[in-house]
Write an enzyme that holds these catalytic residues in place. Structure first.
Site, PDB file in Angstrom:
ATOM      1  N   ARG A  82       0.837  -1.217   0.000  1.00 47.53           N
ATOM      2  CA  ARG A  82       0.000   0.000   0.000  1.00 47.53           C
ATOM      3  C   ARG A  82       0.867   1.261   0.000  1.00 47.53           C
ATOM      4  O   ARG A  82       0.515   2.262  -0.611  1.00 47.53           O
ATOM      5  CB  ARG A  82      -0.951  -0.025   1.204  1.00 47.53           C
ATOM      6  CG  ARG A  82      -2.072   0.996   1.100  1.00 47.53           C
ATOM      7  CD  ARG A  82      -3.123   0.792   2.176  1.00 47.53           C
ATOM      8  NE  ARG A  82      -2.573   0.952   3.511  1.00 47.53           N
ATOM      9  CZ  ARG A  82      -3.248   0.695   4.636  1.00 47.53           C
ATOM     10  NH1 ARG A  82      -4.497   0.255   4.581  1.00 47.53           N
ATOM     11  NH2 ARG A  82      -2.681   0.866   5.814  1.00 47.53           N
ATOM     12  N   LYS A 184      -2.848   6.329   1.199  1.00 43.29           N
ATOM     13  CA  LYS A 184      -2.603   6.896   2.529  1.00 43.29           C
ATOM     14  C   LYS A 184      -1.718   8.137   2.397  1.00 43.29           C
ATOM     15  O   LYS A 184      -0.547   8.143   2.773  1.00 43.29           O
ATOM     16  CB  LYS A 184      -1.969   5.812   3.421  1.00 43.29           C
ATOM     17  CG  LYS A 184      -2.478   5.895   4.845  1.00 43.29           C
ATOM     18  CD  LYS A 184      -2.219   4.615   5.576  1.00 43.29           C
ATOM     19  CE  LYS A 184      -2.279   4.788   7.069  1.00 43.29           C
ATOM     20  NZ  LYS A 184      -3.496   5.351   7.621  1.00 43.29           N
ATOM     21  N   GLU A 220     -16.238   5.966   4.930  1.00 42.69           N
ATOM     22  CA  GLU A 220     -15.458   5.517   6.091  1.00 42.69           C
ATOM     23  C   GLU A 220     -15.355   6.681   7.067  1.00 42.69           C
ATOM     24  O   GLU A 220     -15.992   7.712   6.879  1.00 42.69           O
ATOM     25  CB  GLU A 220     -14.087   5.013   5.644  1.00 42.69           C
ATOM     26  CG  GLU A 220     -13.234   6.025   4.922  1.00 42.69           C
ATOM     27  CD  GLU A 220     -11.825   5.520   4.617  1.00 42.69           C
ATOM     28  OE1 GLU A 220     -11.289   4.738   5.414  1.00 42.69           O
ATOM     29  OE2 GLU A 220     -11.270   5.918   3.588  1.00 42.69           O
TER      30      GLU A 220
HETATM   31  N1  PLP Z   1      -9.163   4.277   6.713  1.00 46.90           N
HETATM   32  C1  PLP Z   1      -8.351   5.305   6.983  1.00 46.90           C
HETATM   33  C2  PLP Z   1      -8.700   6.626   6.441  1.00 46.90           C
HETATM   34  C3  PLP Z   1      -7.193   5.094   7.757  1.00 46.90           C
HETATM   35  O1  PLP Z   1      -6.391   6.104   8.051  1.00 46.90           O
HETATM   36  C4  PLP Z   1      -6.920   3.802   8.235  1.00 46.90           C
HETATM   37  C5  PLP Z   1      -5.714   3.549   9.022  1.00 46.90           C
HETATM   38  O2  PLP Z   1      -4.748   3.058   8.550  1.00 46.90           O
HETATM   39  C6  PLP Z   1      -7.807   2.771   7.934  1.00 46.90           C
HETATM   40  C7  PLP Z   1      -8.907   3.041   7.168  1.00 46.90           C
HETATM   41  C8  PLP Z   1      -7.545   1.384   8.409  1.00 46.90           C
HETATM   42  O3  PLP Z   1      -6.568   0.762   7.642  1.00 46.90           O
HETATM   43  P1  PLP Z   1      -5.682  -0.410   8.231  1.00 46.90           P
HETATM   44  O4  PLP Z   1      -6.620  -1.444   8.708  1.00 46.90           O
HETATM   45  O5  PLP Z   1      -4.870  -0.859   7.081  1.00 46.90           O
HETATM   46  O6  PLP Z   1      -4.890   0.181   9.325  1.00 46.90           O
HETATM   47  C1  COI Z   2      -3.909   3.504  11.560  1.00 44.71           C
HETATM   48  O1  COI Z   2      -4.897   2.902  11.968  1.00 44.71           O
HETATM   49  O2  COI Z   2      -2.802   2.994  11.516  1.00 44.71           O
HETATM   50  C2  COI Z   2      -3.993   4.852  11.081  1.00 44.71           C
HETATM   51  O3  COI Z   2      -3.126   5.263  10.363  1.00 44.71           O
HETATM   52  C3  COI Z   2      -5.077   5.700  11.499  1.00 44.71           C
HETATM   53  C4  COI Z   2      -4.570   6.994  11.988  1.00 44.71           C
HETATM   54  C5  COI Z   2      -5.662   7.978  11.828  1.00 44.71           C
HETATM   55  C6  COI Z   2      -4.066   6.897  13.390  1.00 44.71           C
END
Ligand code: PLP
Ligand code: COI
Length: 340
Positions: A82, A184, A220
């Site tokens: 990612r 991200k 989200e």
């Molecule tokens: N959506 C957003 C906007 C995020 O910042 C995050 C955090 O990483 C997630 C979803 C969840 O992603 P992950 O499960 O890969 O941490």
């Molecule tokens: C994460 O869950 O790792 C994120 O990057 C979310 C962040 C808003 C703390």
């Protein structure tokens, strides 16, 4: 060396400076070797691309201490992928194969005494990030970049731990159609700051963002994906090209299907159908899976379960996922990566 003297049980989600971090620079079209340093300061030009045009992206993952005392990460290969997807969309250089994973392992190992003990409820949050570092004044990508990884021990993302959070339907958008919602990028989070400050001032924990094109579909929150449970115990997850493909959510749907026997539907979810769901959770590395108690749509409040506790399916998902991460449930092949 001994574990740091920290009140692990009462940690919040904040930054604590740890001992070591990783730095690598991209110059003249290539990445250098990279190294571990104690220096937490970044020195860059006043005109650096990141400072002028926000050319930055990041990742978030965690290291866990397992029941048998190992230190592990969870599906870090998906974070590496990612990160490169984000870099590509932002015209930043990709990291060569293995560099991301090697950097993460090295930083965790160099800060092993900061990894919270098993059963403490805390984890070591790992933050890899990349930014344009050389001077850029015309609008264009930088030529030089820095990739860094630091770690910090954290507790729960939401203050109440696993107590249900309350959301509002935001009047702001976090992403544009065909924009950067699916990667991200730091800029997505800058976009969300006014909205989150507004939500907090009004007494909510987070925002539910709608799809920016029609404002009728659920996307989200600022930092987590949604997972809904219908009255038959099946999982429904929003599908959209402008949400971040959460690794936690992608793992939870596998857990739901393979471990709990749920059916999983990944589809567009209308705001108008939220009232038909039995449970709602927010999933992400930081959020793990946090139950949603209510969603306020401009005075029309949708409440899930008793509005306070985790629902039964969410609880099973939570227990199974954290069980895999902490090593007392066998995960699918390749999900758990042992560092030490
Ligand atoms: N959506 C957003 C906007 C995020 O910042 C995050 C955090 O990483 C997630 C979803 C969840 O992603 P992950 O499960 O890969 O941490
Ligand atoms: C994460 O869950 O790792 C994120 O990057 C979310 C962040 C808003 C703390």
């Amino acid at each position: 060396m001994a574990k740091k003297d920290i009140d692990w049980e009462n940690l919040g989600f904040g930054y604590i400076k740890t001992d070591k971090r990783y730095v690598s620079n991209f110059k003249d079209g290539k990445w250098d070797e990279g190294l571990i340093t104690e220096d937490d300061k970044v020195v860059i030009s006043e005109c650096a691309g990141v400072l002028q045009y926000s050319q930055s992206c990041f990742e978030g993952l965690k290291a866990y201490t397992t029941e048998d005392g190992r230190v592990v990460t969870f599906r870090p290969d998906l974070n590496a992928q990612r990160m490169n997807d984000s870099a590509e969309r932002l015209e930043m250089p990709k990291l060569p194969d293995g560099k991301f994973l090697e950097a993460v392992d090295k930083v965790v190992e160099a800060n092993i005494d900061w990894v919270p003990p098993y059963g403490s409820g805390a984890t070591l949050y790992i933050r890899p990030y990349m930014f344009g570092s050389n001077p850029v004044i015309g609008v264009k990508p930088a030529d030089e970049y820095q990739f860094r990884v630091f770690v910090t021990p954290v507790g729960p993302y939401f203050k109440g731990g696993t107590k249900a959070v309350n959301l509002k339907v935001s009047d702001f958008d976090r992403a544009a159609p065909h924009g950067t919602g699916h990667i991200k990028a730091g800029l997505n989070y800058a976009m969300s700051l006014h909205a989150i400050v507004t939500a907090h001032a009004e007494g909510y924990d987070e925002n539910l963002y709608l799809d920016p094109a029609t404002r009728t579909k659920v996307e989200e929150t600022g930092g987590a994906n949604f997972i809904f449970v219908d009255h038959d115990g099946n999982l429904v997850v929003p599908k959209s090209t402008s949400i971040l493909p959460s690794i936690t959510r992608r793992s939870l749907t596998v857990v739901g299907e393979k471990y709990l026997g749920c059916k999983v539907y990944e589809r567009e979810v209308l705001l108008s159908e939220l009232k038909d769901f039995a449970e709602c959770g927010l999933c992400g590395t930081a959020a793990v899976i946090s139950p949603v108690g209510s969603i306020d749509d401009h005075g029309n409040k949708i409440v899930f379960g008793d509005g306070k506790e985790m629902g039964p399916v969410t609880k099973k998902l939570y227990d199974t996922l954290t069980g895999i991460q902490m090593g007392h449930i066998e995960g699918p092949e390749g999900w758990v990566h042992t560092i030490k």
